[in-house]
Design an enzyme around this catalytic site. Structure first.
Site, PDB file in Angstrom:
ATOM      1  N   LYS A 484      44.737  30.305  -7.134  1.00 28.99           N
ATOM      2  CA  LYS A 484      45.757  29.275  -6.929  1.00 28.99           C
ATOM      3  C   LYS A 484      46.289  29.371  -5.505  1.00 28.99           C
ATOM      4  O   LYS A 484      46.046  30.336  -4.786  1.00 28.99           O
ATOM      5  CB  LYS A 484      46.892  29.457  -7.932  1.00 28.99           C
ATOM      6  N   ARG A 582      60.272  32.293 -17.705  1.00 29.24           N
ATOM      7  CA  ARG A 582      59.877  31.261 -16.747  1.00 29.24           C
ATOM      8  C   ARG A 582      59.205  30.121 -17.503  1.00 29.24           C
ATOM      9  O   ARG A 582      59.685  29.009 -17.514  1.00 29.24           O
ATOM     10  CB  ARG A 582      58.943  31.865 -15.689  1.00 29.24           C
ATOM     11  N   TYR A 710      63.231  28.536  23.403  1.00 35.99           N
ATOM     12  CA  TYR A 710      64.415  27.765  23.009  1.00 35.99           C
ATOM     13  C   TYR A 710      65.642  28.660  22.884  1.00 35.99           C
ATOM     14  O   TYR A 710      65.556  29.777  22.351  1.00 35.99           O
ATOM     15  CB  TYR A 710      64.177  27.064  21.665  1.00 35.99           C
ATOM     16  N   MET A 759      57.387  25.679  17.241  1.00 33.51           N
ATOM     17  CA  MET A 759      56.586  25.027  16.203  1.00 33.51           C
ATOM     18  C   MET A 759      55.102  25.370  16.361  1.00 33.51           C
ATOM     19  O   MET A 759      54.414  25.636  15.365  1.00 33.51           O
ATOM     20  CB  MET A 759      56.765  23.511  16.257  1.00 33.51           C
TER      21      MET A 759
END
Length: 814
Positions: A484, A582, A710, A759
């Protein structure tokens, strides 16, 4: 190779069962999955700590294999094949290889050391192949198994052998020495690899030198510790940077552009040698090659003209994403018959499409006449079900008729000129060519273009980790592997292909779209969807996925659609809540669950499962045991009342190790497959799977008082050399890893991250690192590990791995 099985019996001191009198073998195999196995294959059923090949014999017989070396005959296989029963199948493999080696009488170079073995072997092959018909170890086949397999490739046309031997502890080299029987020895660099297998450096050196106990000459870098253990009768040919008494003394190195000029003294004269490398490891490896050429009395001009052409050695088969939904297997730097067999096996393990294409150059140094060589290549192509062959080279073009659906070009340039007409789409492509054909240009054309940051996935490590956990299972316990979240960030389909190749029992995904993607990619294994939404039930049924059902509402919804579609015995999996709270049926809903399922023929309860909340933390052992006991009681009630016999499973990765008595019928392996354990003691036995790499885009030096990034979060207190790397939080790097918390690895040194992570970029301090733009950068892998990063960020390795963006290209290699 063509040997009567009857003649092998005394070599192995085996007990023979079956009709061995007329049986003939022409190949040896240890891989049950290889499509190259045939009626004339002798299969050695090896038994290791994590695997037992005897379980595959019945399947092999079904495919036509008839001759086996075994410890015992599997019950279902009696009277179905020829068996040679021995006390130890690995010993038998080595004994047979030693016998086969003894049939040939030509110079054999044996290589060992901690580092550089494969590179020196490949360079020597390049340097000597104009004058010899060389047989060498394919790739880095230097283990207790790899060395014998390499030896079996020798044929009557070879007149020089180059074989490498790798060991990890004492008492191993003696076995390899008997197999290789080198006449010339080369000892490469002795470093720290496998230090854990030896008491100290002296024990390691002494063990390595066992390979050379009967050589005619030993080539090595002179050192006090090696000299101490060289046998008195061994003739040596030594070199050194510091000891002038060595046979070859390297007294000066000069660096010019990308080359190194080596000044050396030999037999009283001074000489110069130019090689196209700067790094110390390559210089040492090149000197080992120089020594062999000097020993063979090559003239200085020939040595120089060949060694200036040395090249970086690529030792890995890589899987890359190609254009037009293609998958590429990049083996574009070698073309010999033995490595072609390996590459075709790898293709099969990674094949994602029905259509398979091989782009193949002329094959060199096979030791066979071209007629026989290309007949054998054709047989390999047929046995591996290759749909299309594209041959490049004048020799392979001459034998085009031996291949079905084959097109040929006289050189790479002609192929490139006709590229647009070849229609590559929805296929797996093996690109395999000799270096002189420059197939890297073909790879570039076929490869999907992405940025320079890649996540490299070591498929050998995945196989190793899988077998490590399988070795902990009781007989007949099944294994589900979780793929998964895009294979925990590592790449779902490619890993699923490998797991299917290893014949795991189930795959597990979180959502239906993950399972549909795997089925669309050709995965045939049963796939369980752990968190299905009711709206996905129709798609689950259409794609033959198997849903986990965890509540009555979901059960009613699935039964409704199952009835509408007239399903019969469609597999479902019942999830029980035993304390995780869950998902899952709680105790008070079991009666209604049973009543709803009783007599219903549209579905079949394939398995019953639950999930442990604290299997990794032994402080909560009592709670975990209470979960296991509750699961046993609840599932037993369902089984008894419904009269069914489903699979039961509750253990995850940590549970496999910490609660071995609760394996029931199946376990679920997750993060452990990817080389991560919550137990530090267990972690050292797992292999690293994923290495996130990038490159240095730019280097600059800033002055004291200047800032980086930054918000000016980093202010330089002194002149500081800064490297910018094209990876950032959009690629999955947590901003919390910046501002001096984290580091990257450049040239095996830590480079601290300066300022805020952007980023698409991070900036690091390389003031103390000798690096240049374009140099490789390791974001995580062996150092720092994902576990280390997770600990520093107060999170878990799962989050670090699964955060890596899909825009980061995955490269799979073996």
């Amino acid at each position: 190779m063509s040997i009567l099985v009857q003649n092998i019996i005394p070599i192995l001191k085996a007990k023979a069962i079956g009709n061995t009198a007329t049986a003939v073998i022409d190949t040896v195999s240890i891989d049950s999955r290889s499509l190259q196995n045939s009626a004339n294959t002798l299969f050695f059923a090896l038994v290791g700590p994590n695997n037992d090949a005897h379980v595959y014999i019945e399947d092999l017989i079904a495919t036509g294999v008839q001759n086996f070396v075994v410890l015992h005959i599997p019950e279902a296989c009696a009277d179905k094949a020829n068996f040679l029963i021995v006390e130890n199948t690995l010993d038998a493999l080595q004994q047979f290889a030693a016998y086969y080696r003894s049939r040939f009488n030509f110079p054999v170079i044996g290589l060992t050391g901690s580092n550089g073995k494969t590179i020196v072997k490949e360079w020597l092959n390049f340097l000597l192949s104009p004058d010899f018909n060389v047989i060498r170890s394919p790739k880095s086949y230097n283990s207790q198994v790899g060395v014998p397999l390499s030896i079996f490739a020798i044929n009557e046309k070879h007149n020089l052998g180059i074989f490498e031997a790798g060991i990890s502890t004492v008492a191993e080299m003696e076995k390899l020495e008997k197999v290789i029987k080198p006449t010339i020895g080369i000892l490469t660099n002795i470093g720290s690899s496998h230090d854990e297998g030896f008491l100290d450096l002296e024990e390691k050196v002494k063990e390595k030198l066992v390979l050379f106990k009967e050589v005619e000459i030993l080539i090595y870098q002179k050192s006090d510790i090696v000299d101490k253990f060289i046998l008195p009768h061994t003739k040596t040919f030594s070199w050194s940077f510091s000891k002038e008494e060595a046979d070859v003394f390297i007294y000066k190195k000069e660096f010019e552009d990308q080359n190194t000029l080596i000044h050396y003294k030999y037999k009283g004269d001074s000489f110069k040698l130019k090689i196209p490398f700067h790094d110390q490891a390559s210089i040492e490896n090149a000197i080992s090659c120089l020594m062999l050429l000097l020993h063979f009395d090559y003239d200085i001009a020939t040595i120089q003209s060949r060694m200036v052409l040395l090249f970086p050695v690529e030792m890995r088969l890589k899987v890359k994403t190609g254009i037009n939904n293609c998958s590429l297997i990049d083996d574009s730097y070698s073309s010999d018959f033995q490595s072609l067999k390996i590459a075709l096996d790898f293709l099969e393990s990674q094949n994602q499409f029905q259509k398979k294409t091989v782009i193949l150059s002329d094959i060199f140094q096979s030791g066979l006449a071209n007629e026989e060589l290309y007949s054998r290549v054709s047989q390999l192509i047929v046995s591996n079900n290759i749909n299309r062959v594209i041959g490049i080279g004048e020799t392979i073009a001459a034998f085009k008729d031996k291949f079905v659906n084959c097109i040929t070009f006289k050189n790479t340039a002609e192929f490139i000129a006709n590229f647009d007409e070849l229609d590559f789409e929805n296929e797996t492509i093996l690109i395999k060519g000799a270096r002189s054909f420059q197939f890297e240009e073909i790879v570039y054309l076929l490869e999907e273009k992405t940025h320079e940051t890649v996540l490299e996935i070591n498929l050998n490590a995945i196989s190793y980790n899988l077998n490590f956990f399988k070795s902990k299972l009781k007989p007949k316990v099944k294994i589900m592997v979780m793929v998964k979240a895009f294979g925990y960030g590592n790449g779902g389909l490619e890993i699923a292909k490998l797991l299917e190749h290893h014949k795991v029992d189930y795959l597990g995904v979180a959502f239906a779209d993950e399972g549909i993607s795997l089925k669309s990619g050709g995965i045939q294994l049963p796939i369980m969807v752990l968190n299905p939404e009711n709206t996905s039930f129709a798609a689950i049924i259409q794609n033959q996925l198997e849903p986990e059902i965890y509540c009555l509402k979901g059960l009613y919804a699935f039964l409704k659609i199952a009835k509408e579609k007239n399903l019969h015995q469609f597999p479902i999996h019942i999830k029980l809540d035993t304390g995780m709270h869950r998902l899952g049926f709680e105790e008070d809903s079991i009666e209604e669950l049973i009543a709803t399922l009783k007599g219903n023929e549209t579905v079949k309860v394939q398995s019953i499962l639950s999930h442990l909340a604290t299997s990794d933390d032994l402080k909560h052992r009592d709670f975990t045991l209470s979960q296991i006991n509750l699961f046993d009681a609840m599932s037993t009630k369902i089984i008894t009342e419904l009269g069914i016999n489903p699979i039961r499973h509750i253990l995850n990765t940590s549970g496999i190790s910490n609660y071995p008595d609760s394996q029931f019928n199946m376990v679920r392996l997750g993060i452990g497959l990817y080389g991560v354990s919550n137990d530090p003691a267990e972690q050292k036995y797992l292999e690293n799977v994923g290495t996130l790499k990038s490159v240095i885009s730019q280097i600059r030096t800033i002055k004291a008082g200047e800032s980086v990034g930054y918000g000016r979060k980093f202010m330089a207190e002194k002149p500081t050399k800064i490297a910018t790397i094209p990876i950032g939080y959009a690629d999955g790097i947590s901003r919390g890893w910046g501002n001096g918390v984290g580091f990257v690895n450049i040239k095996d040194k830590k480079a601290k991250i300066l300022g805020s992570i952007c980023m698409d970029m991070i900036m690091v301090d390389v003031s103390e690192i000798n690096c240049t733009e374009g140099d490789s950068v390791i974001i995580f892998g062996e150092s720092p590990t994902v576990s280390y990063i997770a600990k520093k960020l107060n999170t878990i390795p799962y989050e670090v791995l699964t955060s890596i963006s899909q825009r980061v290209k995955r490269v799979f290699y073996r």
